[in-house]
Design an enzyme around this catalytic site. Structure first.
Site, mmCIF file in Angstrom:
data_model
loop_
_atom_site.group_PDB
_atom_site.id
_atom_site.type_symbol
_atom_site.label_atom_id
_atom_site.label_comp_id
_atom_site.label_asym_id
_atom_site.label_seq_id
_atom_site.Cartn_x
_atom_site.Cartn_y
_atom_site.Cartn_z
ATOM 1 N N THR A 402 0.856 -1.164 0.000
ATOM 2 C CA THR A 402 0.000 0.000 0.000
ATOM 3 C C THR A 402 0.897 1.220 0.000
ATOM 4 O OG1 THR A 402 -1.586 -1.282 1.275
ATOM 5 C CG2 THR A 402 -1.817 1.103 1.390
ATOM 6 N N ASN A 422 -2.778 -4.257 -2.672
ATOM 7 C CA ASN A 422 -2.688 -5.253 -1.610
ATOM 8 C C ASN A 422 -1.224 -5.657 -1.429
ATOM 9 O OD1 ASN A 422 -3.602 -6.732 0.545
ATOM 10 N ND2 ASN A 422 -4.154 -8.520 -0.665
ATOM 11 N N ASP A 444 -8.382 -9.783 1.046
ATOM 12 C CA ASP A 444 -8.750 -9.045 2.259
ATOM 13 C C ASP A 444 -10.116 -9.451 2.817
ATOM 14 O OD1 ASP A 444 -6.422 -7.706 2.594
ATOM 15 O OD2 ASP A 444 -7.147 -5.742 1.994
ATOM 16 N N SER A 473 -10.556 -3.260 5.225
ATOM 17 C CA SER A 473 -9.207 -2.720 5.040
ATOM 18 C C SER A 473 -8.702 -2.151 6.353
ATOM 19 C CB SER A 473 -9.231 -1.612 3.980
ATOM 20 O OG SER A 473 -7.978 -0.951 3.915
ATOM 21 N N SER A 474 -7.373 -2.013 6.436
ATOM 22 C CA SER A 474 -6.748 -1.333 7.576
ATOM 23 C C SER A 474 -6.290 0.076 7.220
ATOM 24 C CB SER A 474 -5.546 -2.145 8.069
ATOM 25 O OG SER A 474 -5.940 -3.399 8.558
ATOM 26 N N GLY A 494 1.311 -0.653 5.088
ATOM 27 C CA GLY A 494 1.772 -1.626 6.065
ATOM 28 C C GLY A 494 0.773 -2.685 6.468
ATOM 29 N N GLY A 495 -0.285 -2.903 5.667
ATOM 30 C CA GLY A 495 -1.227 -3.962 5.997
ATOM 31 C C GLY A 495 -1.850 -3.757 7.364
#
Length: 590
Positions: A402, A422, A444, A473-474, A494-495
């Site tokens: 990301t 992703n 996700d 999503s984060s 950073g997921g």
């Protein structure tokens, strides 16, 4: 020592002391001793001088993960464009110069602060599942998750939203023509640019990933190998696609020539995206989630992002503790943050999903009364094992890869955008003839309740796969306001670690009185409930680690987390910093 953001920086992430010796002080801050020792004065230190200093500007600022894209945004501001114009230009440019994460084949979120109206908008251009997507599409005949199916096949690709999102933002909140803001990206794609050492490392690491597809190899390989540092990356097909979007608008992507090529790619490899899926894609304007922390207003993305909710939820818990007194990265501060993180991520697994398909208890999760109940579960002297933490009951309180970029202009407009493919290069698949790398965002979703995704995150029924749903999503593009006025713009890739990285950046500024450079380089920590481990970066002292272990924390020292792009607005000036965890990032202002 090395230069980052044009400033001398240490090679490690550890924070330098303000003054370790007189030699570190600039000439104006040093007082030389006179020749007569008996009359020698006490050495005076200039305590206003920061060894670690942010970039400073008066008229506007752009912070992104790639210097060429930052320059594109700055040029737009200098031409009289506003922050939204510059943000859209950066978004298209990153699709060219940061091909592993920047994109027009993925999706994301944009926070907008409109200075004229004072309105804050959470723009959702997250990918959507195709109409043919089904609950168990990634399970084998034994009911187990089939390895790689949700990551490296055409079934992994969600309907892209970036083109719709960026053009929507420009049309509604910008001031410039689409062709003008895309033109710099077209030029970069046509003429090419040298591959940086960091991009070369990513290409080498993703050799097998990209090498499966001839359309991808044609762009990112040379003489049978991935491009190396110094090689020129030219993207002719991507330039053509960008020119078409500049001329015809988003319809050419969703209903026209580009869309037809994407559908042809799907048909050839048993993918699910159809012409109807592309045509039916919609951008959604949502209300930001809002919280308050020590007099500051924190504003971030709502679902289908989990980021804003859990940043506010964790900060609501932490506000009751004297973190400033404990100190940044002290054992007690880290312990309390880790315990708050566990509680938030347990709730994430249970309650978060697409709000258009599930009732997400946003008000309850972000309420102070619920934070009061959660805080009772925290033992300040002992870690609670994740196995003993279950999702809470917020309903009664209802009443990696990301990239992120931040932009602020002189008029007071703000843009914080986090968008993604992703994983690095998403699915690794370039739609033949378009130059567009396609996402693997379907991973996700929760392929099977209780089974972790690529980031180790466990999901439940709220994030189950379904037609036209947006995966959880984060991503957490975030504003902080003070007395209703812009104070901080930040976010990170950073997921699963995006949420905790963004929160720590804010806490470092508000709680620990750090400037944005200091707040950025301070070592970070992360806990996401499952697995039960406290991940920390290098730079935390051995003594601190020992205290945390004595409290029952299971420590895992791992590579760096997050790559923030942060701008602070203070005393009529802009102060920005690009995270040195990515050497290609750059903040520029004028």
């Amino acid at each position: 020592m090395r230069k980052i953001n044009g400033l001398l920086k240490p090679a490690t992430m550890a924070l330098l002391p303000l003054c370790t010796s007189l030699a570190f002080l600039p000439a104006h801050a040093q007082t030389a001793a006179p020749a007569t020792p008996a009359a020698a004065p006490v050495v005076k230190y200039d305590l206003t001088y920061d060894i670690i200093s942010p970039v400073m500007a008066k008229n506007g600022m752009v912070a992104s993960e790639q210097e060429l894209a930052t320059q594109v945004g700055l040029d737009i501001l200098k031409r009289g464009g506003n922050a939204i114009d510059a943000g859209v230009a950066v978004g298209f440019a990153l699709a060219v110069v940061l091909p592993n994460a920047g994109n027009i084949g993925g999706g994301g979120f944009m926070m907008i602060h409109d200075a004229k109206t004072g309105k804050n908008v959470a723009l959702d251009f997250r990918e959507m599942a195709p109409a043919k997507a089904s609950r168990d599409m990634y399970l084998d005949d034994k009911g187990n998750v089939a390895p790689g199916r949700s990551l490296y096949t055409h079934l992994a690709i969600g309907v892209p939203g970036t083109v719709a999102g960026l053009t929507h933002a420009l049309q509604k909140y910008g001031t410039m023509k689409l062709s003008d803001v895309i033109a710099p990206a077209v030029k970069l794609a046509e003429k090419g640019y040298p591959v940086s050492p960091s991009l070369a490392l990513i290409l080498a690491a993703e050799r097998d990933h990209l090498g499966q597809w001839e359309s991808s190899k044609a762009i990112f390989f040379k003489d049978g190998r991935p491009l190396e540092a110094g090689d020129k990356l030219v993207q002719k097909d991507l330039a053509k696609s960008l020119k078409l979007i500049a001329k015809k608008g988003p319809s050419v992507f969703y209903e026209g020539e580009i869309g037809k090529k994407i559908v042809a790619e799907m048909d050839k490899h048993n993918g699910l995206i159809t012409a109807a899926d592309l045509k039916n894609y919609k951008v959604v304007e949502r209300e930001p989630v809002v919280g308050n922390y020590r007099g500051y207003q924190v504003m971030s993305m709502p679902p289908p992002s989990s980021g804003g909710i859990h940043i506010i939820q964790m900060m609501n818990i932490l506000e009751r503790y004297p973190l400033k007194q404990y100190g940044a990265d002290s054992a007690q501060t880290i312990h309390l943050m880790a315990e708050a993180m566990k509680l938030a991520y347990a709730d994430r697994a249970e309650y978060l999903g697409d709000p258009d398909f599930n009732k997400v208890p946003v008000k309850g999760l972000t309420s102070r009364a619920y934070a009061d109940e959660l805080a009772k579960k925290i033992n300040p002297d002992r870690a609670t094992p994740s196995s003993e933490i279950k999702p809470g009951k917020p309903q009664p309180y209802e009443s990696d890869q990301t990239t992120h970029f931040s932009v602020a202009d002189k008029q007071g407009n703000l843009v914080a955008t986090t968008y993604t493919l992703n994983l690095n290069f998403g699915s690794g698949i370039v739609a033949t003839g378009t130059g567009i790398t396609l996402n693997n965002e379907m991973d996700d979703f929760s392929a099977k309740p209780g089974v972790p995704n690529a980031f180790g995150l466990v999901g439940g029924e709220a994030n189950a796969i379904g037609p036209a749903k947006r995966p959880l999503s984060s991503m957490s593009p975030t504003f902080v306001l003070k007395d209703g006025k812009p104070f901080l713009v930040t976010g990170s890739p950073g997921g699963s670690r995006i949420i905790t990285t963004t929160m720590q950046t804010i806490l470092n500024v508000i709680e620990h009185d750090m400037n944005v450079a200091e707040a950025t380089i301070t070592p970070r920590i992360h806990h996401q409930w499952a697995p039960d481990q406290l991940r920390i970066e290098k730079g935390i002292s051995a003594d601190t680690i020992k205290i945390l272990q004595d409290k029952g924390q299971k420590i895992s020292v791992q590579p760096s987390m997050g790559r923030t792009q942060t701008i602070q607005i203070k005393d009529g000036a802009f102060y920005g910093y690009s995270d040195p965890r990515n050497p290609d990032g750059r903040t520029l202002g004028f």
